[in-house]
Design a protein around this motif. Structure first.
Motif, PDB file in Angstrom:
ATOM      1  N   LYS A  43       0.820  -1.209   0.000  1.00 10.37           N
ATOM      2  CA  LYS A  43       0.000   0.000   0.000  1.00 10.37           C
ATOM      3  C   LYS A  43       0.857   1.264   0.000  1.00 10.37           C
ATOM      4  O   LYS A  43       0.477   2.283  -0.580  1.00 10.37           O
ATOM      5  N   PHE A  44       2.029   1.199   0.621  1.00  7.55           N
ATOM      6  CA  PHE A  44       2.937   2.350   0.610  1.00  7.55           C
ATOM      7  C   PHE A  44       3.453   2.616  -0.807  1.00  7.55           C
ATOM      8  O   PHE A  44       3.611   3.766  -1.212  1.00  7.55           O
ATOM      9  N   TYR A  45       3.716   1.540  -1.550  1.00  2.00           N
ATOM     10  CA  TYR A  45       4.190   1.704  -2.917  1.00  2.00           C
ATOM     11  C   TYR A  45       3.107   2.333  -3.796  1.00  2.00           C
ATOM     12  O   TYR A  45       3.399   3.213  -4.621  1.00  2.00           O
ATOM     13  N   VAL A 102       7.047   8.909  -5.413  1.00  2.00           N
ATOM     14  CA  VAL A 102       8.371   8.476  -5.866  1.00  2.00           C
ATOM     15  C   VAL A 102       8.839   7.345  -4.953  1.00  2.00           C
ATOM     16  O   VAL A 102       8.638   7.407  -3.733  1.00  2.00           O
ATOM     17  N   ILE A 103       9.464   6.310  -5.547  1.00  2.00           N
ATOM     18  CA  ILE A 103      10.036   5.204  -4.770  1.00  2.00           C
ATOM     19  C   ILE A 103      11.528   5.169  -5.042  1.00  2.00           C
ATOM     20  O   ILE A 103      11.966   4.941  -6.178  1.00  2.00           O
ATOM     21  N   ASN A 156       5.167  12.542  -1.493  1.00  2.00           N
ATOM     22  CA  ASN A 156       5.073  11.284  -0.746  1.00  2.00           C
ATOM     23  C   ASN A 156       6.187  10.363  -1.243  1.00  2.00           C
ATOM     24  O   ASN A 156       6.056   9.693  -2.259  1.00  2.00           O
ATOM     25  N   LEU A 157       7.294  10.364  -0.496  1.00  2.00           N
ATOM     26  CA  LEU A 157       8.470   9.573  -0.878  1.00  2.00           C
ATOM     27  C   LEU A 157       8.503   8.253  -0.122  1.00  2.00           C
ATOM     28  O   LEU A 157       8.218   8.204   1.077  1.00  2.00           O
ATOM     29  N   VAL A 158       8.888   7.213  -0.827  1.00  2.00           N
ATOM     30  CA  VAL A 158       9.180   5.928  -0.182  1.00  2.00           C
ATOM     31  C   VAL A 158      10.634   5.609  -0.473  1.00  2.00           C
ATOM     32  O   VAL A 158      11.094   5.743  -1.613  1.00  2.00           O
ATOM     33  N   TYR A 159      11.374   5.231   0.565  1.00  2.00           N
ATOM     34  CA  TYR A 159      12.778   4.863   0.390  1.00  2.00           C
ATOM     35  C   TYR A 159      12.961   3.412   0.838  1.00  2.00           C
ATOM     36  O   TYR A 159      12.654   3.063   1.978  1.00  2.00           O
TER      37      TYR A 159
END
Length: 202
Positions: A21-23, A28-29, A69-72
């Motif tokens: 769900k975060f992806y 941006v990932i 909303n960034l995912v690292y």
């Protein structure tokens, strides 16, 4: 918000339930090429390969507005010798941490070794405290190509100690290799992406 997600030891099957769900919600990932392989093909367009140097990474993250909303994606667990500490210090108030399975936990499970009394450390870009490590009965160490299994084993040998090394390479991947041997049997060779456990002989 920067959501830092621990993707586990590497193989996508060890990503924890709920990370998808975060992806989907991310603008941006970020992650290494290997890390980005865990996201679905339909989301690959969000992927950006992150620079390896921390200074360059910080500069890249600062180019994104705080509303992004960034995912690292990071290896293992963000707070077990991962980028979690560095990111929370550099971007206070902007970080959300999502834990993963560390390579140390994975190796412990593979060899049925309890971690209750274990000391966790790393040799990445630093000289480990060998005096402390050698005084303990069970140590898990994430290593690099300068201080790896052979160098650790030699520290055991030169002190005349009786310890066993458990060496996990490419953990969770098809070419995974786990070796268990006395310190004086550890060969001087290249070891791929590895974790070393040093335990007293029983």
């Amino acid at each position: 918000m920067i959501t830092v997600i621990g993707i586990g030891p590497g193989n996508p099957q060890f990503c924890l339930v709920g990370q998808e769900k975060f992806y989907k919600e991310a603008d941006v990932i970020l992650g290494s090429s290997r890390h980005l392989e865990v996201i679905a093909d339909k989301l690959q367009g969000k992927g950006v390969v992150a620079p390896k140097k921390l200074k360059d990474l910080e500069e890249l993250l600062l180019t994104y507005p705080e509303t992004t909303n960034l995912v690292y994606l990071v290896s293992g667990d963000p707070l077990i010798y991962g980028l979690g500490k560095w990111l929370t210090e550099r971007f206070p108030g902007r970080i959300k941490l999502v834990p993963g399975i560390s390579s140390m936990q994975y190796l412990a499970s593979k060899v049925c070794l309890p971690m209750n009394d274990a000391y966790l450390t790393s040799s990445h870009a630093k000289e480990p405290n060998f005096e402390l490590i050698m005084s303990l009965s069970k140590v898990f160490c994430v290593t690099d190509n300068k201080v790896g299994p052979y160098q650790i084993a030699q520290e055991v040998v030169k002190r005349g100690l009786k310890k066993t090394l458990i060496i996990g390479e490419n953990l969770s991947y098809d070419n995974e290799k786990i070796s268990i041997m006395a310190a004086d049997q550890v060969l001087d060779r290249d070891y791929d992406m590895n974790v070393v456990v040093i335990v007293d002989e029983r």
